[in-house]
Design a protein around this motif. Structure first.
Motif, PDB file in Angstrom:
ATOM      1  N   SER A   7     -10.237  -2.113  -2.817  1.00  0.00           N
ATOM      2  CA  SER A   7      -9.274  -3.204  -3.022  1.00  0.00           C
ATOM      3  C   SER A   7      -7.844  -2.717  -2.826  1.00  0.00           C
ATOM      4  O   SER A   7      -7.036  -3.352  -2.141  1.00  0.00           O
ATOM      5  CB  SER A   7      -9.422  -3.804  -4.412  1.00  0.00           C
ATOM      6  N   MET A   8      -7.524  -1.591  -3.425  1.00  0.00           N
ATOM      7  CA  MET A   8      -6.159  -1.067  -3.360  1.00  0.00           C
ATOM      8  C   MET A   8      -5.797  -0.624  -1.948  1.00  0.00           C
ATOM      9  O   MET A   8      -4.710  -0.925  -1.434  1.00  0.00           O
ATOM     10  CB  MET A   8      -6.010   0.102  -4.335  1.00  0.00           C
TER      11      MET A   8
ATOM     12  N   PHE B  44       4.683  -3.017  -4.469  1.00  0.00           N
ATOM     13  CA  PHE B  44       3.264  -2.665  -4.534  1.00  0.00           C
ATOM     14  C   PHE B  44       3.083  -1.537  -5.530  1.00  0.00           C
ATOM     15  O   PHE B  44       3.896  -0.608  -5.592  1.00  0.00           O
ATOM     16  CB  PHE B  44       2.745  -2.213  -3.164  1.00  0.00           C
TER      17      PHE B  44
ATOM     18  N   HIS C 175      -5.609  -3.707   0.428  1.00  0.00           N
ATOM     19  CA  HIS C 175      -4.395  -4.484   0.133  1.00  0.00           C
ATOM     20  C   HIS C 175      -3.209  -3.915   0.902  1.00  0.00           C
ATOM     21  O   HIS C 175      -2.476  -4.638   1.579  1.00  0.00           O
ATOM     22  CB  HIS C 175      -4.137  -4.444  -1.370  1.00  0.00           C
ATOM     23  N   LEU C 176      -3.042  -2.606   0.812  1.00  0.00           N
ATOM     24  CA  LEU C 176      -1.870  -1.989   1.427  1.00  0.00           C
ATOM     25  C   LEU C 176      -2.012  -1.886   2.943  1.00  0.00           C
ATOM     26  O   LEU C 176      -1.043  -2.109   3.680  1.00  0.00           O
ATOM     27  CB  LEU C 176      -1.632  -0.608   0.816  1.00  0.00           C
TER      28      LEU C 176
ATOM     29  N   ASP D  30      -9.072  -3.426  -9.216  1.00  0.00           N
ATOM     30  CA  ASP D  30      -8.345  -2.271  -8.712  1.00  0.00           C
ATOM     31  C   ASP D  30      -9.302  -1.205  -8.189  1.00  0.00           C
ATOM     32  O   ASP D  30      -9.102  -0.013  -8.380  1.00  0.00           O
ATOM     33  CB  ASP D  30      -7.443  -1.675  -9.804  1.00  0.00           C
TER      34      ASP D  30
ATOM     35  N   ALA E 241      -2.021   4.211  -1.780  1.00  0.00           N
ATOM     36  CA  ALA E 241      -3.029   3.568  -2.633  1.00  0.00           C
ATOM     37  C   ALA E 241      -3.701   4.594  -3.542  1.00  0.00           C
ATOM     38  O   ALA E 241      -3.878   4.355  -4.738  1.00  0.00           O
ATOM     39  CB  ALA E 241      -4.054   2.855  -1.761  1.00  0.00           C
TER      40      ALA E 241
ATOM     41  N   PHE F 295      -3.658  -3.877   4.892  1.00  0.00           N
ATOM     42  CA  PHE F 295      -3.473  -5.215   5.452  1.00  0.00           C
ATOM     43  C   PHE F 295      -2.005  -5.652   5.452  1.00  0.00           C
ATOM     44  O   PHE F 295      -1.636  -6.603   6.135  1.00  0.00           O
ATOM     45  CB  PHE F 295      -4.324  -6.243   4.703  1.00  0.00           C
ATOM     46  N   SER F 296      -1.168  -4.969   4.681  1.00  0.00           N
ATOM     47  CA  SER F 296       0.251  -5.314   4.709  1.00  0.00           C
ATOM     48  C   SER F 296       0.936  -4.781   5.959  1.00  0.00           C
ATOM     49  O   SER F 296       2.052  -5.201   6.285  1.00  0.00           O
ATOM     50  CB  SER F 296       0.958  -4.758   3.461  1.00  0.00           C
TER      51      SER F 296
END
Length: 324
Positions: free
Chosen positions: A204-205, A4, A208-209, A200, A318, A211-212
């Motif tokens: 969004s950033m 990432f 993204h993280l 980005d 992020a 949700f991981s």
């Protein structure tokens, strides 16, 4: 791929019951003071032992393997490793083909053609979040000193009264069940201008993280979904001065995908731990039938309890990607 980021790039590896969990971070400036003791406060927040958490006890002592010399970062990739010591792999013998409901067992088997490591969820396990927490510690060291993180659980099992959280946990444990929760992370002192529209953006950033993180099923900023039920006149944040200070903060500190200088507000919805003690009916590949399953092992009643610091780490990582 288990990587990432761009300016602050990380890769994680390991399995729940493998020899180690690790993270390698690239993009760290040289000369930042860093020692194993710097990780203790956040690692302690993730460590088990409190009511409602697993009885698995991992010391989680960080080993700084590369990218460090004389107590300072060198500018080379930083590698941090954590040994797995308290593993009971035999507890997972019964779920190798008898899939746990709402867990990764079934999808992992199909995605990797049966070669996945099923012990403790393998690479899908929340055990790997120790690597995210470690990366979050480093990320916070390179963020502006003005940034201040405040993270808390605002809800457990539908209860919003912190005085009743222990009661909710005890009831779920007594019934061999689990509960979810909502984590709120606030960051004060965020400068104006972080984020790159379009793909980005700050949301969004971060999303993204976040949700991981295993068990996260929802992410919102500011008013989030509640904003959809308001009018523009109710949801708009009027600007108070040249710096962009707003009278309200319904946007959660972000406009147009870019931080606006107000407090950043992120919430993550974390589902109930899928591994519960009560009997469940679920598919058994070995017999090709739906059969009763009782899950053994050591599991959190509420994984959100230890997930708060992980969400905070994800937000920090992020944001660190916007620092050049």
């Amino acid at each position: 791929m288990n990587q990432f980021g761009q300016n602050f790039r990380l890769a994680i590896w390991g399995e729940s019951h493998g020899p180690q969990i690790g993270v390698t971070i690239d993009g760290i400036p040289a000369g930042i003071p860093l020692a194993p003791e710097d990780f203790e406060q956040d690692l302690a927040r993730r460590r088990s032992g409190a009511s409602g958490t697993t009885t698995r006890r991992e010391p989680d002592i960080p080993q700084l393997v590369t990218g460090i010399y004389n107590g300072h970062t060198t500018g080379a990739p930083l590698t941090i490793e954590f040994a797995n010591r308290d593993v009971h792999s035999q507890d997972y013998d019964t779920v190798t083909r008898h899939y746990r409901p709402s867990h990764s067992d079934q999808v992992a088997y199909h995605k990797f053609n049966g070669f996945n490591d099923p012990r403790g969820g393998g690479h899908f396990s929340a055990r790997l979040t120790v690597a995210l927490v470690a990366a979050g510690v480093v990320a916070k060291k390179i963020l502006p000193a003005s940034m201040c993180f405040t993270t808390r659980l605002t809800e457990i099992g539908g209860c919003t009264d912190p005085a009743r959280f222990e009661e909710v946990l005890r009831t779920a444990a007594a019934e061999k069940d689990s509960v979810g929760g909502i984590v709120e992370c606030r960051v004060a002192g965020v400068p104006v201008g972080l984020g790159q529209p379009f793909f980005d953006s700050t949301e969004s950033m971060i999303a993204h993280l976040v949700f991981s993180i295993p068990a996260v099923k929802g992410v919102e900023f500011g008013n989030g979904f509640a904003a959809a039920r308001l009018r523009g006149s109710q949801n708009n944040d009027a600007i108070a001065d040249f710096e962009g200070t707003t009278f309200t903060n319904n946007a959660g500190g972000i406009n147009g995908g870019v931080t606006n200088g107000n407090e950043l507000i992120v919430r993550a919805a974390i589902k109930p731990t899928p591994s519960i003690g009560r009997e469940q009916m679920t598919y058994n590949l070995a017999t090709n039938r739906v059969e009763p399953l009782t899950i053994r092992g050591r599991h959190d009643v509420c994984v959100a309890l230890r997930g708060a610091v992980v969400v905070e780490a994800a937000v920090a990582i992020a944001l660190a990607n916007f620092i050049r």
